[in-house]
Design a protein around this motif. Sequence first.
Motif, short mmCIF file in Angstrom:
data_model
loop_
_atom_site.label_atom_id
_atom_site.label_comp_id
_atom_site.label_asym_id
_atom_site.label_seq_id
_atom_site.Cartn_x
_atom_site.Cartn_y
_atom_site.Cartn_z
N GLN A 61 0.82 -1.20 0.00
CA GLN A 61 0.00 0.00 0.00
C GLN A 61 0.86 1.25 0.00
O GLN A 61 0.53 2.25 -0.65
N ALA A 62 1.98 1.21 0.70
CA ALA A 62 2.87 2.37 0.75
C ALA A 62 3.44 2.68 -0.63
O ALA A 62 3.59 3.86 -1.00
N GLY A 63 3.75 1.64 -1.41
CA GLY A 63 4.25 1.87 -2.77
C GLY A 63 3.23 2.58 -3.64
O GLY A 63 3.58 3.48 -4.42
N VAL A 64 1.98 2.18 -3.52
CA VAL A 64 0.90 2.83 -4.27
C VAL A 64 0.75 4.29 -3.84
O VAL A 64 0.68 5.21 -4.67
N TYR A 65 0.70 4.50 -2.52
CA TYR A 65 0.56 5.85 -1.99
C TYR A 65 1.75 6.73 -2.39
O TYR A 65 1.59 7.93 -2.63
N TYR A 195 4.54 -6.42 -4.13
CA TYR A 195 4.46 -5.99 -5.52
C TYR A 195 5.86 -5.65 -6.05
O TYR A 195 6.60 -4.87 -5.44
N GLY A 196 6.19 -6.22 -7.21
CA GLY A 196 7.46 -5.88 -7.83
C GLY A 196 7.50 -4.42 -8.27
O GLY A 196 8.57 -3.81 -8.34
N PHE A 197 6.32 -3.86 -8.53
CA PHE A 197 6.26 -2.47 -8.98
C PHE A 197 6.68 -1.51 -7.88
O PHE A 197 6.91 -0.33 -8.14
N THR A 198 6.80 -2.00 -6.64
CA THR A 198 7.28 -1.15 -5.55
C THR A 198 8.68 -0.64 -5.86
O THR A 198 9.04 0.48 -5.49
N LEU A 199 9.49 -1.44 -6.56
CA LEU A 199 10.82 -1.01 -6.96
C LEU A 199 10.74 0.18 -7.93
O LEU A 199 11.57 1.08 -7.89
N ILE A 200 9.73 0.16 -8.80
CA ILE A 200 9.54 1.28 -9.72
C ILE A 200 9.21 2.55 -8.94
O ILE A 200 9.66 3.65 -9.28
N ALA A 201 8.43 2.38 -7.88
CA ALA A 201 8.09 3.53 -7.03
C ALA A 201 9.35 4.12 -6.40
O ALA A 201 9.52 5.35 -6.33
N VAL A 202 10.24 3.24 -5.93
CA VAL A 202 11.50 3.71 -5.35
C VAL A 202 12.34 4.45 -6.39
O VAL A 202 12.88 5.53 -6.13
N LEU A 203 12.43 3.87 -7.58
CA LEU A 203 13.18 4.52 -8.66
C LEU A 203 12.57 5.86 -9.04
O LEU A 203 13.29 6.82 -9.35
#
Length: 375
Positions: A61-65, A195-203
């Motif tokens: 959820q944090a990655g989405v937010y 979610y693997g997309f969390t890495l995209i959020a970090v980037l």
Amino acid sequence: MKKFDKERVLLAVAGPVIALVAAVVLTSFVLLASGKSPIEPYTLMFEQAGFADVQVLIINQAGVYYLAALAVAVGFRMNLFNIGVDGQYRLAAMMTAVVGAHVSLPAALQIPFLMLIAVLTGAFWAGIAGVLKVTRGVSEVVATIMLNAIATSLIGYLTLTEVWGQPLGNNQTTGVMKESGWFPGFDMGDAGEIYGFTLIAVLAGVLYWLVLNRTRFGFDLRATGASETAAAASGVDAKRMVLTAMLISGGVAGLAGLPILLGDAHTYSLSFPTGLGFTGITIALLGRNNPVGIAFAALLVAFLDKASPALDYATPVAYDKEIAVIMQGLIVIAVVVSYEAVRVWGLRRQQRRVGAELAAAAAANDNSKKEVAAR
């Protein structure tokens, strides 16, 4: 560390800390007024954070937010209030789901292609408000609010069975996406999958910091947000920067729905999460538009969201999970008040410091004159 740097760090940290403390205190008063313990709900929520499955939910959820808050923060740095993130990410997710259900490419191409669709859709929708602002002077606040409503109606139309919708029981979906477009995650065993997309959020957060703080474009954007007149005097096209900022904000907003879409749901339906854009505003404010601050704020709000359901099952006294919602609302109010208080406090400290330096310089000058006269 220099004294000035220490003061800057103190001022940066003081606002969020004051806001959180104030929100906790005010929420405790609400609990007391309802005749319940002002401490037990926090204890229960912290206990939930110790479970691995809840930790996975919080990280997801944090990655989405985080992505939603970055989209808002881009606008804030330009002194723009993009309230349309909610409509931008939902429309982008819906269009991405439609394309993902009808186009099949190798995974190495499919996922970047779907990300591009999401970015372009979000940028296009935000760009409408940007064009209206630079050409007709329409407030981006009014324009994006209206575009949110239009996006909702447009999504409702495009997901009709006669258009791109596919009924699934009592739900209306866009059809399951091709597996090549599913973003792989990190299997945490019984705790679930991150979610693997969390890495995209970090980037995205790293890129946000680099662009704003290490490029000429970032300097122009911040300068225009601080003063369009001053930026124009230095050769910056303020209107172009406004439009560009809205496009970038919308593009980032388009990514906000992809962690859920590509990592879990794999389709857009009536049950797709809504309201992420408005939560992003809270997080961007709490994080002071700083990528690291936004990350901590996203984790905090995600913790409140995912740990609060346990309050419904507390014994012997059950607590309403809406306590977390109340706390989030109080955080927003407290953030605005505390930041203004910290700003005034910082201004007064700066004025006192300048006054002391001027007094010291004047005293030194007087002493010099006396020494000259004595000679």
